[in-house]
Design a protein around this motif. Structure first.
Motif, short mmCIF file in Angstrom:
data_model
loop_
_atom_site.label_atom_id
_atom_site.label_comp_id
_atom_site.label_asym_id
_atom_site.label_seq_id
_atom_site.Cartn_x
_atom_site.Cartn_y
_atom_site.Cartn_z
N GLY A 42 -11.90 61.63 78.85
CA GLY A 42 -12.99 62.22 78.09
C GLY A 42 -14.31 61.76 78.64
N MET A 43 -15.39 62.08 77.92
CA MET A 43 -16.71 61.66 78.38
C MET A 43 -17.64 61.48 77.20
N ILE A 44 -18.64 60.63 77.40
CA ILE A 44 -19.75 60.50 76.48
C ILE A 44 -21.03 60.57 77.30
N HIS A 45 -22.12 61.01 76.68
CA HIS A 45 -23.34 61.18 77.45
C HIS A 45 -24.55 61.07 76.53
N SER A 46 -25.70 60.92 77.13
CA SER A 46 -26.95 60.89 76.38
C SER A 46 -27.23 62.26 75.80
N PRO A 47 -27.95 62.34 74.69
CA PRO A 47 -28.25 63.65 74.09
C PRO A 47 -28.96 64.57 75.07
N ASP A 48 -28.52 65.84 75.09
CA ASP A 48 -29.12 66.89 75.92
C ASP A 48 -28.86 66.71 77.40
N PHE A 49 -27.92 65.83 77.78
CA PHE A 49 -27.60 65.68 79.21
C PHE A 49 -27.19 67.03 79.79
N PRO A 50 -27.65 67.43 80.98
CA PRO A 50 -28.44 66.66 81.97
C PRO A 50 -29.95 66.89 81.85
N ASN A 51 -30.42 67.20 80.65
CA ASN A 51 -31.86 67.37 80.46
C ASN A 51 -32.46 66.10 79.87
N THR A 52 -33.75 66.12 79.61
CA THR A 52 -34.45 64.94 79.10
C THR A 52 -33.90 64.54 77.74
N TYR A 53 -33.57 63.27 77.59
CA TYR A 53 -33.07 62.76 76.33
C TYR A 53 -34.23 62.52 75.35
N PRO A 54 -33.97 62.47 74.05
CA PRO A 54 -35.05 62.28 73.06
C PRO A 54 -35.56 60.84 73.02
N ARG A 55 -36.73 60.68 72.45
CA ARG A 55 -37.33 59.36 72.25
C ARG A 55 -36.71 58.69 71.02
N ASN A 56 -36.98 57.36 70.91
CA ASN A 56 -36.60 56.59 69.72
C ASN A 56 -35.15 56.86 69.29
N THR A 57 -34.25 56.60 70.21
CA THR A 57 -32.84 56.88 69.95
C THR A 57 -32.00 55.63 70.22
N VAL A 58 -31.09 55.35 69.31
CA VAL A 58 -30.12 54.28 69.49
C VAL A 58 -28.74 54.85 69.16
N LEU A 59 -27.86 54.86 70.16
CA LEU A 59 -26.51 55.36 69.96
C LEU A 59 -25.52 54.31 70.45
N VAL A 60 -24.45 54.11 69.69
CA VAL A 60 -23.44 53.12 70.04
C VAL A 60 -22.06 53.76 69.93
N TRP A 61 -21.28 53.64 70.99
CA TRP A 61 -19.90 54.11 70.99
C TRP A 61 -18.98 52.91 71.19
N ILE B 256 -13.99 48.66 74.34
CA ILE B 256 -15.24 48.47 75.07
C ILE B 256 -16.34 49.19 74.31
N ARG B 257 -17.55 48.63 74.35
CA ARG B 257 -18.67 49.21 73.60
C ARG B 257 -19.76 49.66 74.56
N ILE B 258 -20.33 50.84 74.30
CA ILE B 258 -21.41 51.40 75.12
C ILE B 258 -22.61 51.64 74.21
N ARG B 259 -23.77 51.15 74.62
CA ARG B 259 -24.99 51.28 73.80
C ARG B 259 -26.08 51.97 74.62
N PHE B 260 -26.69 53.00 74.05
CA PHE B 260 -27.81 53.70 74.67
C PHE B 260 -29.04 53.53 73.80
N THR B 261 -30.15 53.14 74.41
CA THR B 261 -31.40 52.91 73.69
C THR B 261 -32.55 53.57 74.44
N SER B 262 -33.41 54.27 73.70
CA SER B 262 -34.67 54.79 74.26
C SER B 262 -35.81 54.47 73.31
N ASP B 263 -36.99 54.15 73.87
CA ASP B 263 -38.14 53.86 73.03
C ASP B 263 -38.99 55.12 72.86
#
Length: 344
Positions: A54-73, A138-145
């Motif tokens: 399977g796969m996980i990705h940043s929001p709107d991949f492969p386009n610009t991801y949003p600001r102020n985002t915290v996602l944890v899988w 395993i844990r994956i964390r994505f953060t954007s300011d």
């Protein structure tokens, strides 16, 4: 009496109506929690049961991801004996690092048990390499300011990695110590933890008697006089002596490192200027294997981030730029003696 009775009826109807409405809202909220492909949405993290690729990705991949985002899988393999393999898509791009450190937008991978960070990545110059979990999670964390979102973000492909049990190697029969060479006997003796274990190996039939004889008084002759030397377990404990040797042999211990030297930064000043890290140290003079030139090397390394104060000269200004920053330092969690010939 009539208004009072009417008021009680109205109040009772309103209370039952609130309970029904609350129950309806609860059902709507519960139905809004979706579960697809083993993914359960949560405010803190998404738990995913991994049984296939399977796969996980940043929001709107492969386009610009949003600001102020915290996602944890949190990926959990269906089998406790399985591991999880992660592979990054070649299309990778997040906000660039500052001073070589991913502080703002980044993707981070860590072990849920123990919280050891396997890596943190940002920028777009190099695609992160494949990662393999230590356990079945395993844990994956994505953060954007709130500033400078980038593209295309990231995409991680995951799959199960099943450990294949290798065939048990044939253990050669151990010769009795009376038939062993001095080198073989020396290596065998070094492997025992206590005097009692050693005696059982050397003399299985009479080891208890030998233990008693070790600490019995002995008589010595000097000219025509005799004198007695006393021995006792309270005076000399061979097990403790061996433990002291082990402590000063190749182990992970605290070292103080200079941040400027460790990070090779000549343009900045750090406070505190030194930090304690775990590094391998000690001697390997008593290698268990037959090697005359051993070296103490790390066998398990992890990278930890430490928050410090960094001071730098501000371009075009006489003042100092002050900022809290995270610096990555290597820690050696486990060490071992390795023949120098094997390192070349």
């Amino acid at each position: 009496m009539v208004p009072l009775l009417l008021l009680l009826l109205v109040s009772s109807h309103h209370q039952h109506g609130s309970e029904a409405e609350s129950s309806h809202i609860s059902k709507i909220h519960h139905s809004s929690v979706k579960e697809q492909n083993g993914v359960q949405n949560s405010q803190h993290e998404r738990v995913m049961s991994v049984s296939e690729e399977g796969m996980i990705h940043s929001p709107d991949f492969p386009n610009t991801y949003p600001r102020n985002t915290v996602l944890v899988w949190r990926l959990v393999a269906i089998s406790e004996n399985a591991r999880i393999q992660l592979t990054f898509d070649k299309r990778f791009g997040l906000e660039d690092a500052e001073d070589g450190i991913c502080k703002y937008d980044y993707v981070e991978i860590e072990e849920p048990i123990g919280g050891m960070v396997l890596g943190r990545w940002c920028g777009s110059q190099a695609v992160p390499g494949p990662q393999l979990s230590k356990g079945n999670q395993i844990r994956i964390r994505f953060t954007s300011d709130e500033y400078f979102p980038s593209n295309p973000g990231f995409c991680i492909h995951y799959s199960l990695f099943l450990q294949q049990r290798s065939a048990e190697p044939e253990v050669p029969p151990v010769l009795p110590h009376t038939l062993q060479s001095i080198e073989e006997l020396n290596e065998a003796v070094a492997g025992f933890s206590t005097v009692e274990e050693l005696m059982k190996y050397l003399e299985p039939e009479r080891w208890q008697l030998d233990m008693e004889n070790l600490y019995k008084p002995t008589w010595h002759t000097l000219g025509k006089s005799f004198f007695q030397t006393k021995k006792g377990k309270g005076v000399v404990d061979l097990n403790l002596l061996r433990e002291e040797v082990r402590l000063y042999s190749c182990t992970s211990r605290n070292f103080s490192v200079s941040l400027r030297e460790e990070l090779q930064r000549t343009d900045a000043i750090f406070w505190p200027s030194c930090l304690l890290v775990k590094r391998c140290g000690g001697n390997c003079a008593c290698c268990a294997h037959r090697c005359y030139d051993c070296q103490c090397v790390p066998t398990k390394v992890c990278r930890k981030y430490h928050e410090v104060l960094m001071l730098r000269h501000r371009p075009g200004s006489h003042g100092l730029q002050k900022a809290l920053t995270d610096v990555p330092l290597e820690h050696h969690e486990e060490c071992g003696c390795v023949c120098r010939d094997g390192l070349d």
